[in-house]
Design an enzyme around this catalytic site. Sequence first.
Site, PDB file in Angstrom:
ATOM      1  N   GLU A 210       0.881  -1.176   0.000  1.00 58.24           N
ATOM      2  CA  GLU A 210       0.000   0.000   0.000  1.00 58.24           C
ATOM      3  C   GLU A 210       0.911   1.215   0.000  1.00 58.24           C
ATOM      4  O   GLU A 210       1.451   1.605   1.036  1.00 58.24           O
ATOM      5  CB  GLU A 210      -0.896  -0.011   1.252  1.00 58.24           C
ATOM      6  CG  GLU A 210      -1.909  -1.143   1.286  1.00 58.24           C
ATOM      7  CD  GLU A 210      -3.113  -0.906   0.376  1.00 58.24           C
ATOM      8  OE1 GLU A 210      -3.356   0.256  -0.017  1.00 58.24           O
ATOM      9  OE2 GLU A 210      -3.809  -1.876   0.058  1.00 58.24           O
ATOM     10  N   CYS A 244      -2.015   9.383   2.435  1.00 60.58           N
ATOM     11  CA  CYS A 244      -1.575   8.732   1.190  1.00 60.58           C
ATOM     12  C   CYS A 244      -2.471   9.092   0.024  1.00 60.58           C
ATOM     13  O   CYS A 244      -2.000   9.242  -1.101  1.00 60.58           O
ATOM     14  CB  CYS A 244      -1.529   7.222   1.371  1.00 60.58           C
ATOM     15  SG  CYS A 244      -3.101   6.535   1.915  1.00 60.58           S
TER      16      CYS A 244
END
Length: 456
Positions: A210, A244
């Site tokens: 991720e 993110c």
Amino acid sequence: METVKGILEGQKEYFYSGNTLDISNRKSALIKLKNEIKKNESNIFEALKEDLNKSEFESFATEIAMVYEEIKDAIKNIDKWSKRKKVKTPISQFKATSYIYKEPYGNVLIIAPWNYPVQLVMSPLVGAISAGNTAVIKPSELAPATAKVIENIISNIFKKEYVAVVQGGVEVNKALLDEKFDYIFFTGSIAVGKIVMEAATKHLTPVTLELGGKSPCIVDKSDKIDIFAKRIVWGKLLNSGQTCVAPDYFLIHKDIKEEFLKSVKKYVKEFYGDNPIKSEDYVKIINKRHFQRILSLIDKDNILLGGNYDEAKLKIEPTVVEVKSLDEQIMSEEIFGPIMPIITYSKYEEVIKTIRNFEKPLALYLFTENKVLEKNILENINFGGGCINDTIVHLATTELPFGGVGMSGMGSYHGKRSFDTFTHEKSILKRSNWIDIPLRYPPYLGKISLLRNIFK
Ligand code: NAD
């Protein structure tokens, strides 16, 4: 202190004991986890305040609420998810039945970053536990107060043979990656993601990565610019841009640039007051190194709004800068801070060209009421996931798998996908014994035409 090797050996033994396979054990582990987090909410708030100056509201909304949702969803569905699935068997395999068994990988490693230090440890852990694995968790050393609370929560409820927290920096990471886990779930930067994947190849360990990158946000001509700007300012400044999936850079239609800037200014003020640096709700930059890194991305000559900072508080004012060339420093890396670079465009083709100039992003946000533009963007740009007319929130649902593509990552999780991520699907064909069709056995002479009749 017990070595990483020692912990993993204990976890291997525990996994082979079969304890994690029992669905009721998995459910009770999830309930324990939820209760312990609940018990520790105030400790989590304090730690997040210390590490990041996160407000209680933001801490609850972005770090805790999502984990509660994940736990609730897993407990509700775990029986269904973990059941073997019967699938069709082709006539060529008559007489047999076929099943997919859901099998935990075994011993998994979860490595987490500092920006959502609770959620990004706990959400993958919910998947690992639901799927029946043991887990070693490595929180980020850059959010030490939160890492300590996580360790307390986990050690209060789980034996380290089941779930263990290992603290540390580079050396500990290296020691962890040297070991043979059955699955590695990594959240963090692209650079470290590559290191993790390289280390995983040694044992052929499957990985979920991720990662991050530069996520674009496109704002089309519209009479809804004010609400667009409101949702953008919220998403960009959440956690001070240290998200993110934060919109990284902005492609703004040239006709609405001034109106957009006016609304951005209005909402920065409405959310964080005249001086956001002083706002209790405004998150600080994690450390000096990142603070300096973000400042170095700002070209003073290009500032349209903001630009102030407070080094002692590690806070940088929400800052909008104009991008005159894609070669500028600000376009060279993921910003991960409260800076909004604006690029104006007049034609759709320019948008496509600009975005394709970069790696496939983790997220993309499109603000438009134009269905044709929406279709074109969705069909022509590869990205992990995103929103139309909003930011960030596609990751706040257990129904949408969350993850990147290309350089922004591989694999995904949340809801059922978390369970699937930590599960090996074992395919079993069960042959009946009441008949044994002779076709497949030698000698083959004269049999191929029968085969051809089946596989036309
Ligand atoms: P990072 O890659 O520096 O660190 C992440 C984790 O990896 C930490 O636990 C760290 O201790 C560990 N680590 C550091 N060096 C290592 C090494 N050599 N070997 C093994 N492990 C090592 O990332 P960060 O600064 O903590 O987080 C910011 C990055 O994470 C940003 O790029 C952001 O986009 C990304 N991110 C992605 C997601 C997502 O869900 N896709 C979520 C949050 C953050």
